[in-house]
Design a protein around this motif. Structure first.
Motif, PDB file in Angstrom:
ATOM      1  N   HIS A  41      59.108 -94.835 -55.506  1.00 11.78           N
ATOM      2  CA  HIS A  41      59.006 -94.526 -53.901  1.00 11.78           C
ATOM      3  C   HIS A  41      57.709 -95.107 -53.400  1.00 11.78           C
ATOM      4  CE1 HIS A  41      61.971 -90.848 -54.238  1.00 11.78           C
ATOM      5  NE2 HIS A  41      61.683 -90.961 -55.630  1.00 11.78           N
ATOM      6  N   ALA A  42      58.044 -95.504 -52.106  1.00 19.49           N
ATOM      7  CA  ALA A  42      57.007 -96.267 -51.408  1.00 19.49           C
ATOM      8  C   ALA A  42      55.832 -95.300 -51.181  1.00 19.49           C
ATOM      9  CB  ALA A  42      57.266 -96.895 -50.208  1.00 19.49           C
ATOM     10  N   ASN A  43      55.893 -94.030 -50.836  1.00 19.85           N
ATOM     11  CA  ASN A  43      55.115 -93.110 -50.362  1.00 19.85           C
ATOM     12  C   ASN A  43      54.428 -92.070 -51.529  1.00 19.85           C
ATOM     13  OD1 ASN A  43      54.973 -93.873 -47.796  1.00 19.85           O
ATOM     14  ND2 ASN A  43      56.828 -92.585 -47.632  1.00 19.85           N
ATOM     15  N   GLY A  44      54.581 -92.786 -52.838  1.00 21.40           N
ATOM     16  CA  GLY A  44      54.256 -92.034 -53.943  1.00 21.40           C
ATOM     17  C   GLY A  44      55.354 -91.083 -54.647  1.00 21.40           C
ATOM     18  N   LEU A  45      54.876 -89.910 -54.979  1.00 23.89           N
ATOM     19  CA  LEU A  45      55.987 -88.952 -55.706  1.00 23.89           C
ATOM     20  C   LEU A  45      56.696 -88.266 -54.508  1.00 23.89           C
ATOM     21  CD1 LEU A  45      53.543 -87.067 -58.036  1.00 23.89           C
ATOM     22  CD2 LEU A  45      55.233 -88.731 -58.612  1.00 23.89           C
ATOM     23  N   PRO A  46      58.279 -87.748 -54.951  1.00 19.95           N
ATOM     24  CA  PRO A  46      58.826 -86.967 -54.243  1.00 19.95           C
ATOM     25  C   PRO A  46      58.166 -85.751 -53.910  1.00 19.95           C
ATOM     26  CG  PRO A  46      60.113 -87.883 -55.939  1.00 19.95           C
ATOM     27  CD  PRO A  46      58.799 -88.480 -56.171  1.00 19.95           C
ATOM     28  N   PRO A  47      58.358 -85.174 -52.905  1.00 16.05           N
ATOM     29  CA  PRO A  47      57.628 -83.966 -52.501  1.00 16.05           C
ATOM     30  C   PRO A  47      57.653 -82.845 -53.310  1.00 16.05           C
ATOM     31  CG  PRO A  47      59.565 -84.193 -50.780  1.00 16.05           C
ATOM     32  CD  PRO A  47      59.448 -85.384 -51.573  1.00 16.05           C
ATOM     33  N   ASP A  48      58.810 -82.813 -54.229  1.00 15.47           N
ATOM     34  CA  ASP A  48      58.974 -81.532 -55.139  1.00 15.47           C
ATOM     35  C   ASP A  48      58.596 -81.957 -56.495  1.00 15.47           C
ATOM     36  OD1 ASP A  48      61.065 -83.467 -55.134  1.00 15.47           O
ATOM     37  OD2 ASP A  48      62.608 -81.490 -55.517  1.00 15.47           O
ATOM     38  N   ALA A  49      58.019 -82.922 -56.589  1.00 13.41           N
ATOM     39  CA  ALA A  49      57.581 -83.515 -58.073  1.00 13.41           C
ATOM     40  C   ALA A  49      56.348 -82.350 -58.368  1.00 13.41           C
ATOM     41  CB  ALA A  49      57.493 -84.942 -58.173  1.00 13.41           C
ATOM     42  N   PRO A  50      56.166 -82.210 -59.793  1.00 10.67           N
ATOM     43  CA  PRO A  50      54.793 -81.750 -60.242  1.00 10.67           C
ATOM     44  C   PRO A  50      53.822 -83.006 -60.230  1.00 10.67           C
ATOM     45  CG  PRO A  50      56.280 -82.404 -62.207  1.00 10.67           C
ATOM     46  CD  PRO A  50      57.039 -82.520 -60.839  1.00 10.67           C
ATOM     47  N   ILE A  51      52.772 -82.104 -59.858  1.00 10.04           N
ATOM     48  CA  ILE A  51      51.255 -83.286 -59.629  1.00 10.04           C
ATOM     49  C   ILE A  51      50.454 -82.768 -60.924  1.00 10.04           C
ATOM     50  CG2 ILE A  51      49.585 -83.716 -58.304  1.00 10.04           C
ATOM     51  CD1 ILE A  51      51.068 -83.077 -55.847  1.00 10.04           C
ATOM     52  N   ALA A 106      48.918 -74.841 -52.467  1.00  6.29           N
ATOM     53  CA  ALA A 106      50.318 -74.421 -52.054  1.00  6.29           C
ATOM     54  C   ALA A 106      51.432 -75.198 -52.139  1.00  6.29           C
ATOM     55  CB  ALA A 106      50.012 -74.096 -50.385  1.00  6.29           C
ATOM     56  N   PRO A 107      52.396 -75.014 -53.178  1.00  2.00           N
ATOM     57  CA  PRO A 107      53.333 -75.748 -53.640  1.00  2.00           C
ATOM     58  C   PRO A 107      54.286 -76.164 -52.388  1.00  2.00           C
ATOM     59  CG  PRO A 107      53.676 -73.636 -54.613  1.00  2.00           C
ATOM     60  CD  PRO A 107      52.529 -73.555 -53.883  1.00  2.00           C
ATOM     61  N   VAL A 108      55.049 -76.973 -52.508  1.00  2.00           N
ATOM     62  CA  VAL A 108      55.986 -77.452 -51.203  1.00  2.00           C
ATOM     63  C   VAL A 108      57.232 -76.159 -51.378  1.00  2.00           C
ATOM     64  CG1 VAL A 108      58.097 -78.721 -51.055  1.00  2.00           C
ATOM     65  CG2 VAL A 108      55.997 -79.754 -51.655  1.00  2.00           C
ATOM     66  N   THR A 109      57.426 -75.807 -50.336  1.00  4.95           N
ATOM     67  CA  THR A 109      58.353 -74.608 -50.328  1.00  4.95           C
ATOM     68  C   THR A 109      59.928 -75.164 -50.946  1.00  4.95           C
ATOM     69  OG1 THR A 109      57.089 -73.501 -48.588  1.00  4.95           O
ATOM     70  CG2 THR A 109      59.594 -72.916 -48.920  1.00  4.95           C
ATOM     71  N   ARG A 110      60.221 -74.671 -51.967  1.00  8.54           N
ATOM     72  CA  ARG A 110      61.615 -74.974 -52.129  1.00  8.54           C
ATOM     73  C   ARG A 110      62.715 -73.878 -52.256  1.00  8.54           C
ATOM     74  NH1 ARG A 110      57.823 -76.408 -56.078  1.00  8.54           N
ATOM     75  NH2 ARG A 110      57.904 -78.684 -56.833  1.00  8.54           N
ATOM     76  N   ASN A 111      63.891 -74.097 -51.877  1.00  5.76           N
ATOM     77  CA  ASN A 111      64.937 -73.454 -51.835  1.00  5.76           C
ATOM     78  C   ASN A 111      65.280 -73.526 -53.539  1.00  5.76           C
ATOM     79  OD1 ASN A 111      67.116 -72.098 -52.119  1.00  5.76           O
ATOM     80  ND2 ASN A 111      68.360 -73.095 -50.315  1.00  5.76           N
ATOM     81  N   SER A 112      64.620 -72.774 -54.083  1.00  6.92           N
ATOM     82  CA  SER A 112      64.777 -73.437 -55.692  1.00  6.92           C
ATOM     83  C   SER A 112      66.019 -73.459 -56.477  1.00  6.92           C
ATOM     84  CB  SER A 112      64.003 -72.231 -56.484  1.00  6.92           C
ATOM     85  OG  SER A 112      64.283 -71.142 -56.417  1.00  6.92           O
ATOM     86  N   ARG A 113      67.328 -72.619 -55.855  1.00  8.89           N
ATOM     87  CA  ARG A 113      68.505 -72.754 -56.461  1.00  8.89           C
ATOM     88  C   ARG A 113      69.397 -73.615 -55.716  1.00  8.89           C
ATOM     89  NH1 ARG A 113      69.274 -69.502 -60.735  1.00  8.89           N
ATOM     90  NH2 ARG A 113      67.628 -67.855 -61.135  1.00  8.89           N
ATOM     91  N   ILE A 114      69.335 -73.918 -54.508  1.00 10.45           N
ATOM     92  CA  ILE A 114      70.165 -74.442 -53.900  1.00 10.45           C
ATOM     93  C   ILE A 114      69.816 -75.569 -52.741  1.00 10.45           C
ATOM     94  CG2 ILE A 114      72.553 -74.715 -52.575  1.00 10.45           C
ATOM     95  CD1 ILE A 114      73.191 -72.169 -53.541  1.00 10.45           C
ATOM     96  N   ALA A 115      69.537 -76.744 -53.241  1.00  8.94           N
ATOM     97  CA  ALA A 115      69.131 -77.582 -52.041  1.00  8.94           C
ATOM     98  C   ALA A 115      70.219 -78.592 -51.371  1.00  8.94           C
ATOM     99  CB  ALA A 115      67.898 -78.514 -52.550  1.00  8.94           C
ATOM    100  N   GLU A 116      71.069 -78.160 -50.677  1.00  7.53           N
ATOM    101  CA  GLU A 116      72.099 -78.992 -50.251  1.00  7.53           C
ATOM    102  C   GLU A 116      71.969 -79.981 -49.401  1.00  7.53           C
ATOM    103  OE1 GLU A 116      75.023 -76.124 -48.994  1.00  7.53           O
ATOM    104  OE2 GLU A 116      74.620 -74.649 -50.958  1.00  7.53           O
TER     105      GLU A 116
END
Length: 740
Positions: free
Chosen positions: A32-42, A181-191
């Motif tokens: 990814h040109a901008n580094g990690l995807p937003p929902d990746a652990p750091i 503060a972690p990225v807000t995730r719809n942790s079960r469904i990301a449609e």
């Protein structure tokens, strides 16, 4: 290396076959040109470098001063992880970690614990070094969570320095001053669009426009509920398939007798239709390609057929196999306990694993062994997250003994085909349609039987009561949830699920939310809606599964509107659709002959691994340079015109006495992609469209550049050839071979 589309076709296929074989597992994380995807652990690093912020656990707490760790499996290293949005109860078993040394050797690490720290949003993840790591200097360390890889940070083993260079996009990720503060995730469904593609690969036989539209309308959860609804035909009879089951019935064992009836006008067609899996295979592929209202049921039924295995190689007749398939279809969303009972008494299973000939006087242990080993609990005691229970010496504990098998063998005695006085009994033909029965009670062993967990069946019970209580004894064994749940995850989603994922699915098996055990609706929903299954892109290099041949073929065809190749055939109604004659016409499925697995262990042992790794990957057992070439051959056949004719796909054949024939044939339609090739002469728009459709946006920059070079080598005036070139190269790439 650039790809020349004008090079010889054989060498082009060989290049991609070898690429698929050696790079499949390493198709790895997406750049990814901008580094990690937003929902990746750091992983937290030092302030001004990419060296990990580490600590060593001690009795008094964490020693944060240490920067160089001793090699050896006694060494614990604590890393600090951010950007986690944990579910209740989610802990250490949700994570994987590894280190890579300067020689590019990867070492898996044992995750020991996950703890909160005083800083909000920062977790301390403690890992144990692999015993094979020596004094290697700096290694690059990563953590994976829910299929997402963290950034890689440097850790010194033995001494600092002399290690791998940082990843190209590596930057310091220092500890935040207060909290994270972690990225807000719809942790079960990301449609998202990319996740819809992934969902259609997991829950169906591949994406197409109709399914994509339905998912946009309903969302994942409601679509699953719709697929699981009971459906009936015009006569209000419950149906489990979109297309009617083939009109096949069991015939006499000898085809010379079975096909000698007066109604038979074409003997070779009779042998083909009734004494092989031909009609069932055609029906299966039509269901996979066009059965939109039962895609999920067919997908789960296919997965169950690779657990509860019966092979047409032994059963021979399609009419004998059909009742077995109907059981799989019925219980794909049903009660696993009832599946166990109906399958145990199914005549095809009875013949295949010899229960139909097992008597008190001549017991046969085949079914007793396989129902334990392969169908329900597995060979080792399991924790509820699917990991093995270990004794005080660190050894696995067997889930059953030979004595248990001997006693279950006694349970399964006395059952035989109902060849008289049943609805489908007929003289001279074994009855494969009605469940097995006890004809002669004296053939059942009525002695006392010691089963699992100390359960005793007292002497004197009849065969029916012994069977019920024995199946209950197996069904309520704590292994069943994690064992079956993990197998289904591996069939549908990923070969290497985290123990946390397995544990969540096992919990759904144990209790569907209202106290019911073994509810397959709850199990399948838990598998497909779990946060480890969902998301547009998965960057953990160990995530995903090799597409088995059936799924490789169906996933490819469904994307491009599979059609009949025949314009018209006398006496044949194609209605524009493939006839489903794909199994034998396609060399790509040579190693996965539908409904004809070579043994009770399926086409490959489901606990198989990727060669020379510690990764599960059962499908790799039938993947080699040879079968990789066959995959490329199939794509070539469907995409590239053969000879001097503008003809692609499986040709229609009719009216000749060949054992297998295709009355309608199969082709795909690539016309809709022409617009992308025509309006962007660089080829970039075409390649990006295929990236979205076939790789859910995960195409690596390296693969993209190679494909662009090949597309640009084709004259812009020949837009269709550009389309065919791009489709061929994407479909034969290692990144498409693995379902991620």
């Amino acid at each position: 290396m650039s790809l020349n589309p004008n090079a010889g076709r054989y060498w082009r296929k060989l290049l991609f076959a070898l690429n698929a074989l050696f790079l499949l597992v390493l198709s790895g994380a997406v750049s990814h040109a901008n580094g990690l995807p937003p929902d990746a652990p750091i992983l937290i690093s030092e302030k001004d470098s990419t060296r990990a912020l580490t600590a060593r656990p001690t009795k008094k707490g964490l020693d944060t001063k240490i920067r160089v760790f001793k090699p050896g499996s006694n060494t614990l290293v604590t890393l600090f992880v951010a950007n986690l949005d944990l579910l209740p109860g989610e802990g250490a078993n949700a994570f994987r970690a590894d280190m890579e040394d300067v020689l590019n050797r990867r070492y898996p690490l044992t995750v020991v614990s996950l703890d909160k720290t005083e800083r909000e949003g920062i977790y301390a993840l403690t890992v144990r070094l692999h015993e094979a790591i020596g004094d290697v200097g700096d290694v690059l360390t990563r953590v994976a969570w829910r299929g997402m890889s963290s950034n890689r940070v440097r850790v010194a083993i033995g001494h600092a320095g002399d290690g791998l260079k940082d990843d190209a996009d590596a930057v310091p990720t220092p500890m935040p001053e207060k909290s994270f503060a972690p990225v807000t995730r719809n942790s079960r469904i990301a449609e998202t669009g990319g996740d819809r593609i992934r969902f259609m690969e997991q829950a169906a036989f591949g994406p197409n426009a109709a399914l994509d539209l339905r998912l946009r309308q309903l969302g994942f959860r409601r679509w699953i509920e719709e697929q699981m609804q009971d459906k009936a035909d015009a006569n209000s009879v419950q149906r489990f398939s979109t297309f009617p089951y083939p009109n096949v019935i069991p015939l006499q064992t000898d085809p010379e007798l079975g096909c000698a009836n007066p109604f038979v006008t074409n003997k070779w067609a009779c042998v083909r239709d009734f004494y092989s899996m031909y009609l069932l295979q055609n029906w299966f592929y039509r269901e996979a390609l066009y059965g939109e209202d039962r895609q999920l049921r067919r997908r789960v039924s296919w997965a169950l057929s690779q657990i509860w295995v019966v092979s047409g190689r032994d059963i021979i007749q399609s009419g004998r196999m059909l009742p077995y398939i109907k059981i799989l279809d019925k219980y794909a969303f049903g009660d696993y306990r009832k599946l166990m009972e109906d399958m145990t008494l199914n005549p095809a299973m009875g013949q295949y694993l010899d229960m139909a000939i097992s008597t008190r006087q001549s017991p046969n242990e085949n079914y007793a062994r396989e129902i334990l080993q392969l169908f329900t609990i597995g060979v080792d005691l399991l924790n509820q997250d699917g990991t093995p229970v270990l004794d005080q010496n660190g050894n696995r504990i067997p889930a059953y003994t030979q004595e248990n098998i001997n006693n279950f063998t006694k349970v399964f005695t006395g059952w035989e085909f109902c060849n008289t006085n049943c609805a489908n009994s007929q003289s001279g033909t074994p009855n494969y349609r009605d469940s097995m029965v006890v004809v002669n009670p004296t053939r059942h062993d009525t002695t006392q039987k010691m089963l699992l967990n100390g359960k005793v069946l007292p002497a004197g019970q009849d065969a029916e009561k012994d069977l019920r209580e024995a199946l209950d004894n197996i069904f309520y064994h704590p292994n069943v949830g994690p064992f079956v749940g993990k197998l289904l995850i591996q069939q549908l989603v990923t070969s290497n699920p985290s123990p946390a994922y397995v544990g969540r699915v096992a919990a759904a098996f144990n209790n569907n939310g209202v106290g019911i055990r073994g509810d397959m609706k709850a199990v399948i929903s838990a598998i497909l809606l779990d946060p480890e299954a969902r998301g547009s892109i998965k960057t953990d290099p160990d995530y995903g599964k090799l597409r088995e041949p059936v799924l490789f073929v169906s996933n490819f065809l469904r994307r491009f509107n599979p059609q009949s190749q025949a314009i018209s055939q006398p006496g044949v109604q194609c209605n524009g659709q493939s006839d489903g004659v794909i199994n034998d016409a396609s060399s790509a499925v040579f190693e996965q002959d539908v409904f004809n697995p070579p043994s009770v262990f399926n086409y490959y042992q489901l606990d198989g691994s990727v060669p020379n790794t510690n990764l599960a990957g059962a499908e790799f057992a039938i993947f080699s340079t040879g079968t990789a070439l066959k995959r490329a051959d199939f794509i070539d056949r469907m995409v590239v015109p053969q000879g001097n004719y503008e003809l692609t796909g499986i040709p229609s054949e009719s009216g000749h006495p060949h054992y297998f024939y295709a009355p309608c044939g199969t082709r795909i339609n690539l016309d809709r992609l022409l617009q992308f090739a025509q309006r962007d002469l660089t080829g970039g728009e075409l390649v990006e469209q295929l990236n979205r459709e076939m790789l859910h946006g995960s195409m690596s920059a390296n693969v993209r550049n190679h494909i662009l070079v090949a597309v640009q080598a084709v004259s812009p005036a020949n837009a269709m050839k550009r389309v065919r070139t791009a489709v061929y190269l994407v479909a034969t790439s290692s990144q498409f071979q693995v379902q991620r």
